[in-house]
Design a protein around this motif. Sequence first.
Motif, PDB file in Angstrom:
ATOM      1  N   HIS A  39       0.829  -1.202   0.000  1.00 19.22           N
ATOM      2  CA  HIS A  39       0.000   0.000   0.000  1.00 19.22           C
ATOM      3  C   HIS A  39       0.866   1.256   0.000  1.00 19.22           C
ATOM      4  O   HIS A  39       0.606   2.212  -0.724  1.00 19.22           O
ATOM      5  N   GLU A  40       1.911   1.236   0.783  1.00 20.34           N
ATOM      6  CA  GLU A  40       2.744   2.430   0.946  1.00 20.34           C
ATOM      7  C   GLU A  40       3.488   2.825  -0.319  1.00 20.34           C
ATOM      8  O   GLU A  40       3.780   3.997  -0.535  1.00 20.34           O
ATOM      9  N   VAL A  41       3.820   1.838  -1.138  1.00 20.30           N
ATOM     10  CA  VAL A  41       4.507   2.192  -2.389  1.00 20.30           C
ATOM     11  C   VAL A  41       3.505   2.491  -3.496  1.00 20.30           C
ATOM     12  O   VAL A  41       3.889   2.803  -4.612  1.00 20.30           O
ATOM     13  N   GLY A  42       2.236   2.374  -3.181  1.00 16.36           N
ATOM     14  CA  GLY A  42       1.223   2.775  -4.148  1.00 16.36           C
ATOM     15  C   GLY A  42       0.742   1.667  -5.059  1.00 16.36           C
ATOM     16  O   GLY A  42       0.132   1.928  -6.087  1.00 16.36           O
ATOM     17  N   LEU A  43       0.997   0.432  -4.700  1.00 17.30           N
ATOM     18  CA  LEU A  43       0.566  -0.675  -5.544  1.00 17.30           C
ATOM     19  C   LEU A  43      -0.820  -1.179  -5.151  1.00 17.30           C
ATOM     20  O   LEU A  43      -1.483  -1.845  -5.936  1.00 17.30           O
ATOM     21  N   LEU A  44      -1.223  -0.876  -3.919  1.00 20.16           N
ATOM     22  CA  LEU A  44      -2.512  -1.352  -3.433  1.00 20.16           C
ATOM     23  C   LEU A  44      -3.313  -0.183  -2.867  1.00 20.16           C
ATOM     24  O   LEU A  44      -2.770   0.641  -2.128  1.00 20.16           O
ATOM     25  N   ASP A  45      -4.580  -0.139  -3.219  1.00 19.81           N
ATOM     26  CA  ASP A  45      -5.473   0.824  -2.596  1.00 19.81           C
ATOM     27  C   ASP A  45      -6.156   0.160  -1.406  1.00 19.81           C
ATOM     28  O   ASP A  45      -6.400  -1.041  -1.415  1.00 19.81           O
ATOM     29  N   ARG A  46      -6.473   0.973  -0.422  1.00 25.26           N
ATOM     30  CA  ARG A  46      -7.001   0.433   0.813  1.00 25.26           C
ATOM     31  C   ARG A  46      -8.316   1.141   1.137  1.00 25.26           C
ATOM     32  O   ARG A  46      -8.389   2.372   1.120  1.00 25.26           O
TER      33      ARG A  46
END
Lengths: 119, 119
Positions: free
Chosen positions: A84-91
């Motif tokens: 999530h932090e690197v922008g690969l996953l939305d939460r």
Amino acid sequence: MSKSKLTLTAAESVACCSPVLTDPMSEDRAERIAPLLKAIADPVRLRLLSPVAAHEGGEACVCDLNDAFELSQPTISHHLKVLHEVGLLDRSKRGVWVYYRVRSRALGDSATLLAGVGR
Amino acid sequence: MSKSKLTLTAAESVACCSPVLTDPMSEDRAERIAPLLKAIADPVRLRLLSPVAAHEGGEACVCDLNDAFELSQPTISHHLKVLHEVGLLDRSKRGVWVYYRVRSRALGDSATLLAGVGR
DNA sequence: TGTCAATATTGACGCATGTCGAAGTCGAAG
DNA sequence: CTTCGACTTCGACATGCGTCAATATTGACA
């Protein structure tokens, strides 16, 4: 995204400005991109991505993922956080459950980047 | 060694069998692929790839690379070894000099793989 | 309010990794 | 054969990272 962000995720740093091709990659750019690749370069996180992408509506609940792995719940939570932090996953949190969604754009950009490095 | 290898490099493990798409990646496959991505997921190694690819004839001498980085020569040698071991760099010694060459096929395959994970 | 269930955070542990200096290898040229 | 120069390997150090158990947080519901 309506609101202005001051910091870019690693994935967003990859998105812009392309030509890594012949001229060497700047130290600065490399430092920003490496974390993104590092996030994907883990067997568990690699395996986490496809189930999420494949799930109904493109998003998966953490509880589903916990069941699919023989790892403790905190560990899965940790890996999801990294992605999530690197922008690969939305939460997104709905009620008690948390759903993650693959940002396929970001993933595609990193793939493009990789393809560009060597040729 | 002229021919027949018993072990595949990480890059070669990526090359075959494609569909990582919807069905989850097997634990086995993830374990084989992760080292390849991990090899690229370092700022120095990322920066090493393009100069090599861009050099005359697609190959670069270690001495050239040493000059381009503010790192000790053993450190550069170490990173080149890592890239070589996962199959991203070919290595050939001619006289006293050692030349590295990017295996663009391997790099392309990993890019394809990455693109396939999320969709 | 209080309890329960779903996630996240913390703290600790061991293992992996990036870096360097020093020593080793291996050609080439005296 | 000896020396020199290009790399590699070794040993040591600090830092980073994956993992878990324990604890905290948050929302639903009685």
